[in-house]
Design a protein around this motif. Structure first.
Motif, PDB file in Angstrom:
ATOM      1  N   ILE A  37      47.967  -4.536  83.398  1.00 38.67           N
ATOM      2  CA  ILE A  37      47.329  -5.795  82.997  1.00 38.67           C
ATOM      3  C   ILE A  37      46.400  -5.498  81.822  1.00 38.67           C
ATOM      4  O   ILE A  37      45.453  -4.728  81.970  1.00 38.67           O
ATOM      5  N   GLY A  40      45.319  -4.129  75.522  1.00 40.01           N
ATOM      6  CA  GLY A  40      44.367  -3.545  74.573  1.00 40.01           C
ATOM      7  C   GLY A  40      44.795  -2.114  74.295  1.00 40.01           C
ATOM      8  O   GLY A  40      45.878  -1.677  74.711  1.00 40.01           O
ATOM      9  N   HIS A  42      43.722   0.664  75.586  1.00 37.00           N
ATOM     10  CA  HIS A  42      43.885   1.495  76.783  1.00 37.00           C
ATOM     11  C   HIS A  42      45.174   1.159  77.534  1.00 37.00           C
ATOM     12  O   HIS A  42      45.881   2.049  77.995  1.00 37.00           O
ATOM     13  N   GLY A  43      45.486  -0.130  77.655  1.00 35.43           N
ATOM     14  CA  GLY A  43      46.693  -0.540  78.369  1.00 35.43           C
ATOM     15  C   GLY A  43      47.948  -0.047  77.661  1.00 35.43           C
ATOM     16  O   GLY A  43      48.869   0.486  78.291  1.00 35.43           O
ATOM     17  N   LYS A  64      47.153 -11.548  78.080  1.00 36.36           N
ATOM     18  CA  LYS A  64      46.982 -13.010  78.110  1.00 36.36           C
ATOM     19  C   LYS A  64      46.977 -13.622  76.709  1.00 36.36           C
ATOM     20  O   LYS A  64      47.345 -14.776  76.541  1.00 36.36           O
ATOM     21  N   THR A  77      34.972   1.120  65.304  1.00 40.37           N
ATOM     22  CA  THR A  77      36.006   2.124  64.989  1.00 40.37           C
ATOM     23  C   THR A  77      35.546   3.582  65.010  1.00 40.37           C
ATOM     24  O   THR A  77      36.210   4.440  64.446  1.00 40.37           O
ATOM     25  N   GLY A 365      31.520   2.473  74.385  1.00 41.49           N
ATOM     26  CA  GLY A 365      32.089   3.691  73.817  1.00 41.49           C
ATOM     27  C   GLY A 365      33.559   3.871  74.090  1.00 41.49           C
ATOM     28  O   GLY A 365      34.080   4.979  73.968  1.00 41.49           O
TER      29      GLY A 365
END
Ligand SMILES: Cc1cc2nc3c(=O)[nH]c(=O)nc-3n(C[C@H](O)[C@H](O)[C@H](O)COP(=O)(O)OP(=O)(O)OC[C@H]3O[C@@H](n4cnc5c(N)ncnc54)[C@H](O)[C@@H]3O)c2cc1C
Lengths: 416, 95
Positions: A37, A40, A42-43, A64, A77, A365
């Motif tokens: 889910i 981003g 990380h996903g 979503k 960044t 972070g």
């Protein structure tokens, strides 16, 4: 399709007609081995490493909105491996090593730029703390150099060395730290995961979980039920809202962090400078704008915008450090919602519900953590054992008294 | 944001510092059998809603009172402001 210099030249000569979409746009299947889910950084990194390192390819990433529209596209960044504590530094060092090989690995230009990060020190006590941190970094395989005031002046002569309250006495220089083009991180991982068979499903919101007899069977979404052997939440600032649907309360509050960009300037600042005492940090983007930020707005918020007092505070910090900023016009500002955890450190863990996994609490972070977060979360999902550098990121660490409190602020999320 | 202080009237939120969820008023009984569990939940777990949220603000640069502010975390709209003392007393606390 592989990207290469040759391909760019060929396309330039043939009217750029050969480029193809970097990932497919599939409809969701009935069920998957793993449903992630949150599309981003990380996903998407988790999906990529699940496929690449563990051969798990029957995977969907459910987003979503559009991938990269969350914090991965809103941050300033900065990547670095300059943590102090044992629970953290080996993890962030793995992340920095992954950044160093990322573009070759996923064949995508993310503009990883190791331009160096300088943390300024203004007092003898801060210098001692910087020396201790630097030693901890070196012991964990990272790099650190302690500069005196002259060393800092040689790099950035325009800083305000004579500030009455915070005169610059030196700095801790971390040469391997730097910046990365954040959108390209999402796109590169998405493309790499898609090429290996992962379905990236955008405009599909997870609205609930199907949990029976303590086992998670899948997710309810705006496109219907999607079954899964394992469900992995990875939704950054929405963690509390999503996990609440599984009946969980988390050691997390949501806070807004603002960032700012100035008009484009000629190159003036080739690295990243942080002014911790004045709550200000700054770098220059490749387009020329100065990118900077400061503190949280300090209270719980889900508004993806900030409030003016913090704008003022950040500008004051900027002016105190770089008086020449007074002539620069501000172009825009924005806010992002982040999980702020109770000790300022993240979570990568199984939950008490069978088949439901949690990744979150990255505070401000989490961008630098993207590769290692995906790497370790994929390891956990594929093997059901924590990766050794993420073993401290357990949800029950408060109960066990094993907090990872880098800043020593206790259970005060807005101070971390 | 303007916080409508019950005694002093409207004040700029910048005069205040923020502590967090108003549930922090309800400190568990340290002598209870399950005190360790209760303190874990009290100290570390949060509802963290998107919408109405009751929270503690300290008028640090004013009369140093603690307030319970009910605020919408999505719109930043402030709905009600009470003295934390009154809230605690209404729940049977002596001070
Ligand atoms: C202003 C700002 C500056 C920052 N600067 C830095 C920095 O310089 N260096 C650094 O290391 N970190 C920085 N951070 C922190 C960093 O950006 C985040 O910690 C990190 O990006 C979070 O992970 P993510 O990329 O996966 O999150 P996101 O990109 O936010 O991904 C989460 C995704 O989940 C989706 N989602 C949420 N709910 C649902 C649902 N119900 N169903 C489906 N999808 C859902 C969201 O739409 C979103 O796309 C900064 C953050 C902010 C806001």
């Amino acid at each position: 399709m592989r990207y290469s210099g040759l391909k760019v030249i060929k396309e330039a000569l043939t009217g750029h007609k050969g480029w193809r979409p970097a990932w497919r746009d599939p409809e969701p299947k009935k069920s998957y081995d793993v449903v992630i889910i949150g599309g981003g950084g990380h996903g998407l990194a988790t999906a990529y490493y699940l496929a690449k390192n563990h051969g798990v390819t029957n995977v969907a990433v459910i987003e979503k909105g559009w991938i990269g529209g969350g914090n991965v596209g809103r941050n300033t960044t900065i990547i670095r491996s300059n943590y102090l504590l044992d629970g953290n530094e080996p993890f962030y060092e793995l992340s920095l090593k992954l950044w160093e090989g990322l573009e070759q690995d996923f064949n995508y230009n993310a503009m990883v730029s190791q331009r160096g990060i300088l943390n300024l020190v203004h007092t003898d006590a801060q210098r001692d703390a910087a020396r201790r941190r630097g030693n901890a970094m070196i012991l964990n395989g990272s790099d650190a150099e302690l500069l005196d005031a002259e060393g800092v002046r040689a790099m950035y002569p325009f800083l305000n060395f004579n500030d009455a309250r915070f005169p610059i006495k030196g700095g801790l220089l971390h040469r391997r730290g730097g910046t990365v083009r954040h959108d390209a991180v999402a796109w590169g991982y998405a493309r790499g995961a898609d090429l290996r068979g992962v379905d990236i499903i955008q405009n599909c919101e997870v609205t609930g979980f199907r949990i029976e007899n303590g086992k998670c069977l899948g997710v309810e979404t705006s496109k219907g039920f999607i079954g899964a052997n394992k469900v992995a939440s990875c939704v950054a600032g929405s963690s509390s809202r999503v996990m609440e649907k599984a009946g969980m309360r988390l050691p997390i509050e949501s806070h807004v962090l603002q960032a700012f960009v100035s008009e484009g300037l000629k190159p003036v600042l080739d690295g990243v400078v942080t002014f911790g005492a004045g709550h200000f940090y700054v770098s220059q983007s490749d387009k020329g704008g100065l990118v900077f930020g400061g503190d949280l707005d300090m209270y719980n918020s889900y508004a993806q915008r900030g409030n003016l007092p913090v704008v003022e505070d950040v500008m004051e910090g900027g002016m105190a450090l770089m008086p020449m900023l007074g002539r620069v016009r501000m172009l825009r500002s924005w806010g992002g919602i982040m999980d702020m955890s109770m000790d300022g450190s993240p979570f990568i863990d199984k939950t008490h519900i069978d088949g439901l996994y949690f990744n979150g609490g990255w505070c401000y972070g989490g961008f630098k953590a993207t590769p290692a977060s995906g790497w370790c979360y994929a390891h956990l999902l594929a093997t059901d054992t924590p990766h050794k550098v993420a073993a401290a990121y357990r949800l029950d660490r408060f109960r066990r008294g094993c907090m990872i409190d880098e800043k020593g602020q206790g259970a005060q999320p807005n101070l971390h | 944001m303007i916080i409508n202080h019950p005694i002093l009237g409207p004040r700029d939120a910048q005069e205040f510092t923020y502590l967090g969820d108003a549930s922090l008023i309800d400190r568990p009984d340290w002598q209870a059998e399950d005190a360790a569990d209760q303190f874990h939940d009290y100290l570390y777990l949060r509802d963290n809603p998107a919408g109405e949220h009751r929270e503690l603000w300290f008028h640090e640069q004013g009369d140093r009172s603690w307030l319970v502010v009910t605020r919408n975390t999505v719109t930043h709209e402030i709905l009600t402001v009470e003295l934390a003392r009154d809230v605690a007393r209404a729940r049977g606390r002596s001070k």
